[in-house]
Write an enzyme that holds these catalytic residues in place. Structure first.
Site, mmCIF file in Angstrom:
data_model
loop_
_atom_site.group_PDB
_atom_site.id
_atom_site.type_symbol
_atom_site.label_atom_id
_atom_site.label_comp_id
_atom_site.label_asym_id
_atom_site.label_seq_id
_atom_site.Cartn_x
_atom_site.Cartn_y
_atom_site.Cartn_z
ATOM 1 N N HIS A 30 0.906 -1.526 0.428
ATOM 2 C CA HIS A 30 -0.228 -0.283 0.118
ATOM 3 C C HIS A 30 0.924 1.395 -0.436
ATOM 4 O O HIS A 30 0.329 2.338 0.088
ATOM 5 C CB HIS A 30 -1.310 0.060 1.439
ATOM 6 C CG HIS A 30 -2.098 1.212 1.159
ATOM 7 N ND1 HIS A 30 -1.927 2.168 2.345
ATOM 8 C CD2 HIS A 30 -3.365 0.809 0.305
ATOM 9 C CE1 HIS A 30 -3.554 3.018 1.838
ATOM 10 N NE2 HIS A 30 -4.298 2.500 0.561
ATOM 11 N N HIS A 89 -8.996 12.008 1.608
ATOM 12 C CA HIS A 89 -7.635 10.290 1.153
ATOM 13 C C HIS A 89 -6.878 10.602 1.580
ATOM 14 O O HIS A 89 -6.349 9.329 1.948
ATOM 15 C CB HIS A 89 -7.599 10.276 -0.347
ATOM 16 C CG HIS A 89 -6.858 8.891 -0.741
ATOM 17 N ND1 HIS A 89 -6.163 8.715 -0.603
ATOM 18 C CD2 HIS A 89 -7.890 7.636 -0.313
ATOM 19 C CE1 HIS A 89 -5.791 7.159 -0.939
ATOM 20 N NE2 HIS A 89 -6.364 6.231 -0.764
ATOM 21 N N ASP A 136 -0.172 17.774 20.001
ATOM 22 C CA ASP A 136 0.374 18.295 21.117
ATOM 23 C C ASP A 136 1.566 19.460 20.450
ATOM 24 O O ASP A 136 2.288 20.055 20.616
ATOM 25 C CB ASP A 136 1.378 17.899 21.917
ATOM 26 C CG ASP A 136 0.256 17.826 23.042
ATOM 27 O OD1 ASP A 136 -0.989 17.740 22.897
ATOM 28 O OD2 ASP A 136 0.375 16.413 23.929
ATOM 29 N N LYS A 147 3.402 4.401 -0.676
ATOM 30 C CA LYS A 147 3.502 5.446 -1.819
ATOM 31 C C LYS A 147 4.444 6.337 -2.289
ATOM 32 O O LYS A 147 3.987 7.419 -1.080
ATOM 33 C CB LYS A 147 2.170 6.345 -2.526
ATOM 34 C CG LYS A 147 0.753 5.282 -2.491
ATOM 35 C CD LYS A 147 -0.139 5.147 -1.609
ATOM 36 C CE LYS A 147 -1.073 4.119 -1.458
ATOM 37 N NZ LYS A 147 -2.403 4.336 -0.586
#
Length: 445
Positions: free
Chosen positions: A180, A363, A370, A182
């Site tokens: 997955h 997407h 913080d 990119k």
């Protein structure tokens, strides 16, 4: 397009069976195993003293020490970062870097599409190869299942080395695992990572507000990160490891590039092919949420976390932390949308503020905590990313970068609709049933 692909995944998973880690969805935990070196400890102490945003120095020291143990990755000084919003800015930066490449271009994408954007990408890579640059491409076999083989063959004929990852024909027992990532790494000096694939959905900006119908296939709202400096070396190493696993050949080693800025980056990745699947990104989220003192702001496309993360978010809200989520008001696969919404009631009751963007398909996969801790990458807040996918994120420790991230979050929040508890309680029976069903299929989504 994505709905058909995901339905195909579910069918394959049901037929082949890849559920041995199902129990992990609610029982994953963060084991601290790696030893932190004296050099890393000294760096952490310096950072905690000088760069802690709205977090107390002791909490920052604990957060960074745990993170180093959990990921076994260093906090790398000396990087220059650019936040890339949406497709046009990301593609422009990517194409410019490819044109400037001198020695090496390494690409790893979940989806490479044979459309206008994919063809432009191919043309830039082909020109680089023609001038003597070494170009290698990895794509996910199922993520790019709708891309014609001729597209990849054309790349090969141009002199580009191309490999499909996680093909069900090669490794059917791993059909539920996906690459997955990119990312693109150029000359070991610059890289772009994030949520954007190489498809026409990124041809125009989300500022066009395409809406729920047109926005399914165009003008997606996404976030990527351009890095320059020594941290790029570690993303090259991720590619180098993947290339060796796919081809059996080993790319030449390299040394980290010179410092290019002041940002501190911890590269973080998950890999399903390393013998024992890592859950580094899940662990850094758990660790960061546990240490948050003032605010936790997430912008996420697919939000379907396990019970542990839900507990942490609601516990944070209970102790007074400002927890906000900007999530999609529509996505490309409705079951994921309803699986995400199945968590709203508990979150809203706990005081977590939830917003949905309905003007463009969201997407992005980002977080800021913080005013000092940020992450940008490919990993969603869902079981698939935490257990089954190869992912690549960057953790950034920088007050100035966190300020940019917070500003971007506020912009997204202002374009979103807030979900109110009383209104949510009045939602239709149909939606409640869909949420229940989606939760039961959550593991496969």
């Amino acid at each position: 397009m994505y709905a058909k692909r995901l339905l195909g995944y579910i069918t394959c998973c049901l037929l082949v069976g890849s559920c041995s880690t199902l129990h992990q969805s609610s029982h994953m935990h963060a084991d601290k195993t790696a030893t932190v070196s004296e050099e890393e400890t000294e760096r952490i102490n310096q950072v905690a003293h000088s760069t802690h945003g709205r977090m107390q120095p002791d909490s920052m020291r604990s957060l960074l020490t745990n993170e180093a143990q959990l990921t076994n990755m260093p906090l790398v000084d000396g990087n220059r970062l650019t936040l890339l919003i949406d497709g046009p800015s990301t593609l422009q930066a990517m194409f410019e870097l490819i044109e400037q490449a001198e020695k090496e271009i390494l690409c790893e994408y979940y989806i490479l599409a044979d459309d206008q954007i994919g063809q432009q990408f191919a043309e830039h890579l082909s020109r680089a190869t023609a001038r003597g640059v070494e170009v290698k491409v990895i794509y996910d076999a199922l993520g790019s299942m709708h891309t014609a083989e001729r597209f990849f063959q054309n790349l090969r004929e141009a002199g580009i080395e191309v490999e499909a990852d996680k093909s069900p024909l090669v490794a059917p027992h791993k059909v539920n695992n996906r690459n997955h990532r990119k990312m693109i790494v150029i000359d070991n000096r610059t890289a772009i990572i994030g949520g954007a694939n190489v498809t026409e959905a990124y041809a125009s900006s989300s500022a066009t507000s395409p809406g729920r119908v047109r926005g399914l296939n165009s003008s997606w709202r996404d976030t990527n990160l351009a890095l320059k400096g020594p941290a790029v070396y570690y993303y090259r190493e991720i590619f180098r490891q993947d290339w060796h696993q796919l081809t059996g050949t080993t790319l030449a080693t390299a040394s980290p590039a010179p410092e290019a800025g002041k940002a501190r980056v911890r590269p973080v990745y998950d890999d399903t092919d390393d013998g024992e699947h890592t859950t580094n990104i899940y662990q850094i989220y758990v660790n960061a949420i546990e240490h948050a003192e003032h605010n936790i702001w997430f912008t996420h496309a697919y939000f379907s976390p396990n019970q542990k993360l839900l507990d942490l978010l609601t516990d944070a809200a209970a102790r007074g932390v400002d927890v906000r989520l900007v999530l999609p008001g529509f996505i490309d696969f409705s079951l994921i949308y309803h699986a995400s919404r199945a968590n709203y009631h508990r979150l809203l009751e706990a005081g977590v503020r939830v917003f949905e963007r309905n003007d463009a398909l969201l997407h992005a996969k980002t977080a800021v905590i913080d005013g000092v801790w940020s992450t940008v990458g490919s990993a969603n807040l869902d079981i698939r990313s935490f257990i089954h996918n190869d992912e690549a994120n960057a953790v950034v420790i920088s007050e100035s970068f966190a300020e940019i991230m917070e500003d971007r979050f506020i912009q997204d929040m202002r374009k979103a609709d807030e979900i109110r508890l009383e209104e949510w309680r009045q939602r239709s029976l149909r939606n409640k049933i869909l949420e229940w069903l989606a939760q039961r299929l959550n593991y496969f989504l």
